[in-house]
Design a protein around this motif. Structure first.
Motif, PDB file in Angstrom:
ATOM      1  N   GLY A   6     -14.103  -2.967  15.841  1.00 38.74           N
ATOM      2  CA  GLY A   6     -12.794  -3.607  15.843  1.00 38.74           C
ATOM      3  C   GLY A   6     -11.757  -2.725  15.188  1.00 38.74           C
ATOM      4  N   LYS A   7     -10.571  -3.285  15.020  1.00 42.56           N
ATOM      5  CA  LYS A   7      -9.443  -2.563  14.423  1.00 42.56           C
ATOM      6  C   LYS A   7      -9.074  -3.237  13.110  1.00 42.56           C
ATOM      7  CE  LYS A   7      -4.703  -1.184  15.621  1.00 42.56           C
ATOM      8  NZ  LYS A   7      -3.679  -1.353  16.657  1.00 42.56           N
ATOM      9  N   TYR A   8      -8.884  -2.432  12.074  1.00 42.68           N
ATOM     10  CA  TYR A   8      -8.603  -2.918  10.730  1.00 42.68           C
ATOM     11  C   TYR A   8      -7.459  -2.126  10.124  1.00 42.68           C
ATOM     12  CZ  TYR A   8     -13.378  -4.602  11.339  1.00 42.68           C
ATOM     13  OH  TYR A   8     -14.509  -5.209  11.829  1.00 42.68           O
ATOM     14  N   SER A   9      -6.680  -2.768   9.248  1.00 49.24           N
ATOM     15  CA  SER A   9      -5.743  -2.003   8.430  1.00 49.24           C
ATOM     16  C   SER A   9      -6.500  -1.554   7.181  1.00 49.24           C
ATOM     17  CB  SER A   9      -4.496  -2.814   8.072  1.00 49.24           C
ATOM     18  OG  SER A   9      -4.811  -4.002   7.380  1.00 49.24           O
ATOM     19  N   MET A  10      -6.058  -0.438   6.612  1.00 46.48           N
ATOM     20  CA  MET A  10      -6.729   0.125   5.437  1.00 46.48           C
ATOM     21  C   MET A  10      -5.820   0.035   4.221  1.00 46.48           C
ATOM     22  SD  MET A  10      -8.589   3.451   7.114  1.00 46.48           S
ATOM     23  CE  MET A  10      -9.409   3.891   5.595  1.00 46.48           C
ATOM     24  N   TRP A  11      -6.427  -0.331   3.089  1.00 45.26           N
ATOM     25  CA  TRP A  11      -5.717  -0.505   1.833  1.00 45.26           C
ATOM     26  C   TRP A  11      -6.573   0.081   0.731  1.00 45.26           C
ATOM     27  CZ3 TRP A  11      -1.000  -2.886   2.561  1.00 45.26           C
ATOM     28  CH2 TRP A  11      -0.823  -3.475   3.818  1.00 45.26           C
ATOM     29  N   ALA A  12      -5.984   0.358  -0.403  1.00 45.50           N
ATOM     30  CA  ALA A  12      -6.739   0.904  -1.527  1.00 45.50           C
ATOM     31  C   ALA A  12      -6.157   0.382  -2.835  1.00 45.50           C
ATOM     32  CB  ALA A  12      -6.685   2.430  -1.514  1.00 45.50           C
ATOM     33  N   ILE A  13      -7.044   0.268  -3.824  1.00 44.40           N
ATOM     34  CA  ILE A  13      -6.607  -0.020  -5.186  1.00 44.40           C
ATOM     35  C   ILE A  13      -7.055   1.180  -6.012  1.00 44.40           C
ATOM     36  CG2 ILE A  13      -6.723  -1.567  -7.171  1.00 44.40           C
ATOM     37  CD1 ILE A  13      -7.569  -3.797  -5.173  1.00 44.40           C
ATOM     38  N   PRO A  14      -6.130   2.107  -6.299  1.00 46.83           N
ATOM     39  CA  PRO A  14      -6.497   3.325  -7.017  1.00 46.83           C
ATOM     40  C   PRO A  14      -6.767   3.063  -8.496  1.00 46.83           C
ATOM     41  CG  PRO A  14      -4.300   3.516  -6.031  1.00 46.83           C
ATOM     42  CD  PRO A  14      -4.753   2.117  -5.855  1.00 46.83           C
ATOM     43  N   ASP A  15      -7.664   3.839  -9.030  1.00 46.35           N
ATOM     44  CA  ASP A  15      -8.031   3.799 -10.444  1.00 46.35           C
ATOM     45  C   ASP A  15      -8.509   5.201 -10.789  1.00 46.35           C
ATOM     46  OD1 ASP A  15     -10.505   3.382 -12.480  1.00 46.35           O
ATOM     47  OD2 ASP A  15      -8.983   1.837 -12.819  1.00 46.35           O
ATOM     48  N   PRO A  16      -8.313   5.661 -12.024  1.00 43.04           N
ATOM     49  CA  PRO A  16      -8.734   7.020 -12.356  1.00 43.04           C
ATOM     50  C   PRO A  16     -10.240   7.245 -12.162  1.00 43.04           C
ATOM     51  CG  PRO A  16      -7.500   6.038 -14.184  1.00 43.04           C
ATOM     52  CD  PRO A  16      -7.655   4.994 -13.139  1.00 43.04           C
TER      53      PRO A  16
END
Length: 175
Positions: A92-102
């Motif tokens: 399928g098709k998905y949007s991509m997101w991130a929660i950055p952390d060191p």
């Protein structure tokens, strides 16, 4: 009169002749076959332009949801079910997101695929969340955000997200 004639010429020109609006973040697409499975990522590439990219005072603060891209949300499309970072993800098709952390990022694949890069569609739309350790430092500086596949063969591939000197690497495997 010359001014009116120039204005009339601009108004009467077909759209193809008028200069196109050029975005700051250029559109990009990368596609990789893993066996018979096609993986396609479509995104807009923001540039560093001398800015601090991640963390306090950066373009992308620690601990907040970020769409790695600009304008429309970055999407990934899988033509078949795959294992992404060791977890199953349906075709399928998905949007991509991130929660950055060191120390460790959270990479999110959202069922809300065709959305703008803000706001995040919410956890109820999440199809998959992965923990990924960033590879910071030592990499050549990448001015424009990039997704690429540094390795691929018939049943697996490595997907890299890189901006500046930070790289997130996610293994993709056939089920």
């Amino acid at each position: 009169m010359p001014r009116r004639a120039a204005l009339a010429a601009v108004i009467l020109l077909p759209p193809a002749v008028l200069p196109a609006q050029v975005r700051m973040s250029q559109r990009a697409t990368v596609t990789q076959l893993v066996g018979a499975t096609q993986v396609t990522i479509v995104y807009n590439r923001p540039n560093a332009r001398g800015r601090t990219l991640f963390g306090k005072g950066g373009v992308v603060p620690w601990g907040k949801v970020w769409c790695p891209g600009a304008d429309e949300a970055t999407t990934i499309a899988l033509s078949r079910d795959m294992m992404v970072g060791g977890q199953p993800l349906a075709a399928g098709k998905y949007s991509m997101w991130a929660i950055p952390d060191p120390e460790e990022w959270t990479l999110i694949f959202s069922r809300a695929a065709d959305v703008f890069h803000i706001p995040y569609p919410g956890e109820a739309q999440d199809a998959l969340r992965l923990k990924v350790k960033p590879q910071a430092g030592g990499a050549p500086f990448m001015e424009s955000l990039a997704f690429y596949f540094p390795a691929a063969d018939r049943d697996r591939a490595l997907l890299n997200l890189q901006w500046g000197e930070t790289i997130l690497q996610v293994p993709l495997n056939l089920k």
